[in-house]
Design an enzyme around this catalytic site. Structure first.
Site, PDB file in Angstrom:
ATOM      1  N   LYS A  41       0.831  -1.209   0.000  1.00  0.00           N
ATOM      2  CA  LYS A  41       0.000   0.000   0.000  1.00  0.00           C
ATOM      3  C   LYS A  41       0.864   1.258   0.000  1.00  0.00           C
ATOM      4  CE  LYS A  41      -3.923  -2.302   2.206  1.00  0.00           C
ATOM      5  NZ  LYS A  41      -3.383  -3.603   2.615  1.00  0.00           N
TER       6      LYS A  41
ATOM      7  N   PRO B 144     -10.384  -8.389  -2.023  1.00  0.00           N
ATOM      8  CA  PRO B 144     -10.229  -9.076  -0.734  1.00  0.00           C
ATOM      9  C   PRO B 144     -11.529  -8.908   0.044  1.00  0.00           C
ATOM     10  CG  PRO B 144      -9.128  -6.928  -0.675  1.00  0.00           C
ATOM     11  CD  PRO B 144      -9.852  -7.004  -1.997  1.00  0.00           C
TER      12      PRO B 144
ATOM     13  N   GLY C   8     -14.756 -14.433   3.316  1.00  0.00           N
ATOM     14  CA  GLY C   8     -14.405 -15.294   4.452  1.00  0.00           C
ATOM     15  C   GLY C   8     -14.430 -14.496   5.733  1.00  0.00           C
TER      16      GLY C   8
HETATM   17  P1  XMP Z   1      -8.453 -11.983   4.941  1.00  0.00           P
HETATM   18  O1  XMP Z   1      -7.863 -12.809   6.032  1.00  0.00           O
HETATM   19  O2  XMP Z   1      -9.404 -10.951   5.435  1.00  0.00           O
HETATM   20  O3  XMP Z   1      -7.163 -11.222   4.338  1.00  0.00           O
HETATM   21  O4  XMP Z   1      -9.020 -12.802   3.821  1.00  0.00           O
HETATM   22  C1  XMP Z   1      -7.230 -10.214   3.372  1.00  0.00           C
HETATM   23  C2  XMP Z   1      -5.861  -9.742   3.043  1.00  0.00           C
HETATM   24  O5  XMP Z   1      -5.970  -8.663   2.142  1.00  0.00           O
HETATM   25  C3  XMP Z   1      -5.588  -7.439   2.800  1.00  0.00           C
HETATM   26  N1  XMP Z   1      -6.650  -6.502   2.508  1.00  0.00           N
HETATM   27  C4  XMP Z   1      -6.550  -5.556   1.608  1.00  0.00           C
HETATM   28  N2  XMP Z   1      -5.531  -5.234   0.795  1.00  0.00           N
HETATM   29  N3  XMP Z   1      -6.897  -3.532  -0.113  1.00  0.00           N
HETATM   30  C5  XMP Z   1      -5.713  -4.210  -0.057  1.00  0.00           C
HETATM   31  O6  XMP Z   1      -4.796  -3.879  -0.816  1.00  0.00           O
HETATM   32  C6  XMP Z   1      -7.960  -3.815   0.684  1.00  0.00           C
HETATM   33  O7  XMP Z   1      -9.010  -3.219   0.618  1.00  0.00           O
HETATM   34  C7  XMP Z   1      -7.759  -4.882   1.587  1.00  0.00           C
HETATM   35  N4  XMP Z   1      -8.585  -5.451   2.461  1.00  0.00           N
HETATM   36  C8  XMP Z   1      -7.871  -6.474   3.011  1.00  0.00           C
HETATM   37  C9  XMP Z   1      -5.459  -7.752   4.264  1.00  0.00           C
HETATM   38  O8  XMP Z   1      -4.475  -6.930   4.880  1.00  0.00           O
HETATM   39  C10 XMP Z   1      -5.051  -9.183   4.207  1.00  0.00           C
HETATM   40  O9  XMP Z   1      -3.666  -9.300   3.882  1.00  0.00           O
END
Ligand code: XMP
Length: 255
Positions: free
Chosen positions: A85, A206, A209
């Site tokens: 990010k 993302p 789950g």
């Molecule tokens: P989970 O365990 O929730 O993990 O399935 C999700 C993963 O993705 C990241 N994450 C994001 N990364 N934009 C991103 O670039 C987003 O909106 C976002 N939401 C979740 C989170 O940190 C984890 O690695």
């Protein structure tokens, strides 16, 4: 091969649009490394890429542990995404991206809030030279995303009121980003962003789950790739879970 071509190729080879977020709960670095390697070896047939976050970079270090995981992913035919990010001034952004690209990452994630001039321009230029990817945040998956990505702003081009994330979607298009992240938790927003991007910039979601997002709703709204972490990494049978998720995604995509 460009990042976009690599992930597209991997998705076709593996019949999968599922990206593993390789996030493990904190433990000793040697345990994290061996657990990561075992997990990747178990689930690789069902995924098309691996996304790595600070969960592993901080304890393992770039040049040692992370490099081994990135190399293993490549040996298994999987491109790698660093979820860093990027969110600083241009010079710092370029240095950050350079470290990740040099260790082998195929793409980084960056935050369009910092803008183009002396912001993300140096990262996009570096990515182009190295044939790597830049994926932009457009609307994050957590509730608080509303406060920033969801705020009402004046469109600088038209002077009309619009939403921040729609302006970011336009930037993803005009900056020729390799992907746009929109949370699977907000299928309505995915649909709006897809209306801007169409097939020009793929949507990465993302939020399935652990965060409660729905696969079918996200795919129907326009998501190309689903990113899943804890639902797989904390599962009793990660490979079985990854296969199940992969099969659901492919079934929805075929509808
Ligand atoms: P989970 O365990 O929730 O993990 O399935 C999700 C993963 O993705 C990241 N994450 C994001 N990364 N934009 C991103 O670039 C987003 O909106 C976002 N939401 C979740 C989170 O940190 C984890 O690695």
């Amino acid at each position: 091969m460009s990042f976009r071509a690599k992930i597209d190729h991997a998705a076709k080879e593996k019949f999968s649009n599922l990206i593993l977020a390789l996030d493990l709960p904190p433990s000793e670095p040697h345990q994290l490394l061996s657990r990561s390697i075992n997990l990747l070896e178990e689930v690789h047939p069902y995924i098309c890429a691996v996304k790595i976050n600070r969960h592993l970079v901080l304890p393992l270090g770039l040049s040692t542990g992370i490099k081994r995981i990135v190399n293993l992913a490549h040996d298994l035919g999987l491109p790698t995404i660093m979820d860093c990010k990027i969110n600083d001034i241009g010079n710092t952004n370029r240095v950050i991206a350079e470290f990740y690209y040099n260790v082998g990452f195929d793409s980084v994630i960056a935050n369009p809030f910092v803008g183009w001039n002396e912001g993300l321009q140096p990262v996009f230029e570096l990515a182009k030279r190295k044939r790597r990817g830049v994926i932009l945040l457009v609307y994050m998956s957590h509730k608080g995303a509303l406060e920033g990505y969801g705020q009402e702003i004046m469109n600088p081009k038209t002077g009309e009121l619009t939403s921040q994330y729609l302006v970011f979607a336009e930037k993803a298009l005009s900056w020729n980003a390799d992907g746009a992240v929109v949370g699977a938790t907000f299928p309505g927003k995915i649909e709006e962003v897809y209306a801007v991007l169409k097939e020009h910039v793929p949507i990465y979601s993302p939020g399935v789950g652990a965060q409660g997002g729905n696969i079918e709703a996200a795919i129907m709204a326009g998501t190309r790739y689903l990113i899943v972490g804890r639902a797989i990494t904390l599962a009793e049978e990660p490979a079985r879970t990854a296969k199940l998720l992969r099969d659901i995604i492919q079934r929805c995509a075929d509808k």
